[in-house]
Scaffold this active site. Structure first.
Site, mmCIF file in Angstrom:
data_model
loop_
_atom_site.group_PDB
_atom_site.id
_atom_site.type_symbol
_atom_site.label_atom_id
_atom_site.label_comp_id
_atom_site.label_asym_id
_atom_site.label_seq_id
_atom_site.Cartn_x
_atom_site.Cartn_y
_atom_site.Cartn_z
ATOM 1 C CB SER A 1 55.800 -14.513 40.591
ATOM 2 O OG SER A 1 55.310 -14.919 39.336
ATOM 3 C CE LYS B 1 61.143 -13.434 39.344
ATOM 4 N NZ LYS B 1 59.695 -13.232 39.608
ATOM 5 C CB SER C 1 57.997 -16.113 37.525
ATOM 6 O OG SER C 1 57.910 -14.902 38.254
#
Lengths: 478, 95
Positions: free
Chosen positions: A178, A79, A154
């Site tokens: 997330s 990420k 996310s």
């Protein structure tokens, strides 16, 4: 002929040692898949050009007969809010444009030490603020099961990289859901560890009392292997804890189903969708058939979890994001004095959601409002933690759906911040309490001719991740 | 509940320049969100302590020793530099 989409860490390890597959071939396969699929899916923000070199080193080690390390030659997607030394990191925000990390996050260092390879960095909601990956400054990521739908967020890019066979595993971060929500929307496994189990050093902070790094994988066993590599106390994160050994109990026997999860309704529009409720009922029956005792339990304060979260989280956001001011790194806007440089840099650099939360956070923390908002929310948070403590005296695990409905349409919620916030209603209480939880894929439901994945969430007491893995492996047999 | 002047003031405090249109939008969004948060007022919190740590509440100490980071890489991140130093605008302005 290798069936790439079914590979796990364990099977790759066997193929490597038998000489049936090389790390180089595996990296080449993922890069090929990225080239084919990612122009449409937009999971990656950048694909690294040095993955081949790392793969060759892994292959050399294996050829020379060295015992492969836990993640030798395993290609990861990372990420965009986790720092890798010498690579750009941006949390999908314009304000960090051009920023290169000057050190490895502790989780990256640990993956590296066990031989992992980094394929690239993945798209996300800006600063991890969002539940759809639409808040990225670099375009939305799409769900591989239906490209008109969001992948969740996310950590949407990381979930899509794994679900779309563009990486074997990924790291994400989870502040209010997330990791688990995008894992559920994309039919993969997502683990949010106990708060403090994994170091946050080198994770770009969103809300520090809630953030945790965790794996997104194709199987529960893979999540367990990665968790065992990244966990542990770290001098660079004073909230990290030495994981205690699992308690004496050998296996979980009782599973609690919180009755509030069936009745959580917000503003009359969010409730548990019928298709998901059915799958959830099926998962309960499945565990019963496997010999578990199912008990109805109650977490009376979770009704207030989301409201408390939307005070605590933006308060921490407004403090954490104050470091992005154009002074030491990232982009800087011109201004006639220092104050104007700050204000213009932050106007240009932050997207609408980041700005909204910074302003909201500044409001709930401002003089005269502290007791009405922040102090009250922290008290409610205490009550939520107590609820979990109480029920974990009666049951070994809790079982809930991960999300109230499957992946929604791109654009459906982006103009209404509150309805986007309500997305996390089943995952947020877990972060507030600090307990670990895993989302495990449990079949699909049909919508508009497309099969959309459903995720089931298992929740364990603090530091009892083992219970999640045990029960998760049983659930994924289905 | 929250006025446009409040939003303007918050923008100044948070060091974010806001356009007039955005002030209006933020006012509406915050009204909405704060309206939802209102439900916390129903909760009886008498005698409940504030939760200040997610897990464990003890001080953690380490030796106060300098750690080295990659200074070259750190310096490369400076938006503006002069003679190897980070360059910023003056904090005090000359009249």
């Amino acid at each position: 002929m290798t069936n790439y989409s079914n590979l796990t860490i364990k099977s790759v390890r066997e193929l490597f040692t038998n000489g049936e597959l090389s790390a180089r071939e595996l990296v080449a396969h993922y890069q090929e898949e990225i080239k084919k699929k990612d122009p449409e899916l937009n999971a990656y923000r950048e694909v690294f050009d040095d993955a081949f070199k790392a793969a060759e080193e892994a292959d050399k080690k294996i050829k020379e007969g060295e015992t492969p390390r836990a993640l030798e030659g395993i290609p990861f997607a990372i990420k965009d809010n986790i720092l890798i030394k010498g690579k750009m990191a941006g949390a999908s925000s314009k304000i960090l444009e051009g920023y290169t990390a000057s050190y490895d996050a502790t989780v990256i260092e640990k993956l590296r030490e066990e031989g992992a390879i980094f394929l690239g960095r993945t798209n996300m909601d800006e600063f991890a603020m969002g539940s759809s990956t639409e808040n990225s400054a670099y375009g939305a990521t799409k769900n591989p099961y239906d490209v008109s739908r969001v992948p969740g967020g996310s950590s949407g890019g990381s979930a899509v990289a794994v679900a779309g066979d563009m990486a074997l595993a990924a790291l994400g971060s989870d502040t209010g859901g997330s990791i688990r929500q995008p894992a559920a929307f994309c039919g993969v496994v997502g683990l949010k560890p106990t708060y403090g189990a994994v170091s946050r050093s080198g994770l770009i902070a969103m809300a520090s009392s809630l953030d945790q790094v965790g794996p997104i994988t194709k199987s529960v066993r893979d999540a367990e292997i990665i968790f065992d590599v990244i966990r542990g106390r770290d001098d660079l994160d004073s909230t990290s804890l030495e994981a205690k050994l699992p308690s004496g109990r050998s296996a979980s026997k009782t599973i609690g189903v919180p009755r509030e999860y069936f009745s959580l309704k917000e503003m009359g529009k969010e409730g548990l969708e019928e298709g998901i409720a059915k799958k959830f009922q099926e998962s309960i029956e499945f565990f019963k058939a496997k010999g578990f005792e199912i008990k109805e339990v109650s977490l009376p304060s979770v009704d207030y979890a989301l409201a408390a979260y939307y005070i605590v989280m933006p308060a921490e956001v407004s403090a954490n994001l104050s470091r992005f001011d154009g002074i030491r790194y990232g982009s800087r806007a011109e201004g006639k004095n220092l104050l104007e440089v700050y204000a213009k840099t932050r106007e240009k650099g932050f997207g609408p959601e980041a700005r909204r939360r910074v302003i909201l956070g500044a409001y709930v923390l401002s003089a005269g409002y502290y007791d009405a908002y922040y102090a009250r929310a922290q008290k409610v948070r205490y009550m939520i933690r107590k609820d979990f403590e109480n029920e974990f005296k009666n049951v070994d695990l809790l079982l809930t759906p991960t999300t109230p409905h499957p992946a929604f349409k791109i654009g459906e919620k982006v103009s209404d911040p509150l309805s986007m916030y309500l997305e996390d209603i089943y995952t947020v209480p877990i972060n507030l309490a600090g307990v670990p939880a895993i989302s495990v894929p449990f079949g699909t439901i049909e919508k508009e001719g497309k099969n959309l994945p459903v995720g089931i969430q298992l929740i364990a007491p603090w530091h009892e991740e083992r219970r999640l893995f045990e029960a998760g492996k049983i659930l994924e047999e289905k | 509940m929250i006025s446009k002047d409040d939003i303007k003031k918050l923008g100044e405090l948070a060091r974010i320049h806001l356009t007039e249109k955005e002030e209006g939008n933020l006012q509406k969004d915050l009204e909405n969100i704060l309206g939802y948060i209102e439900k916390l007022k129903e909760v009886d919190i008498s005698g409940v302590p504030e939760m200040t740590h997610a897990v464990g509440e003890k001080n953690i100490f380490r030796k106060d020793e300098a750690r080295t980071r990659d200074f070259v890489l750190l310096k490369e991140q400076f938006p503006e530099e002069e003679k190897g130093f980070l360059k910023v605008k003056g904090v005090f302005e000359r009249e």
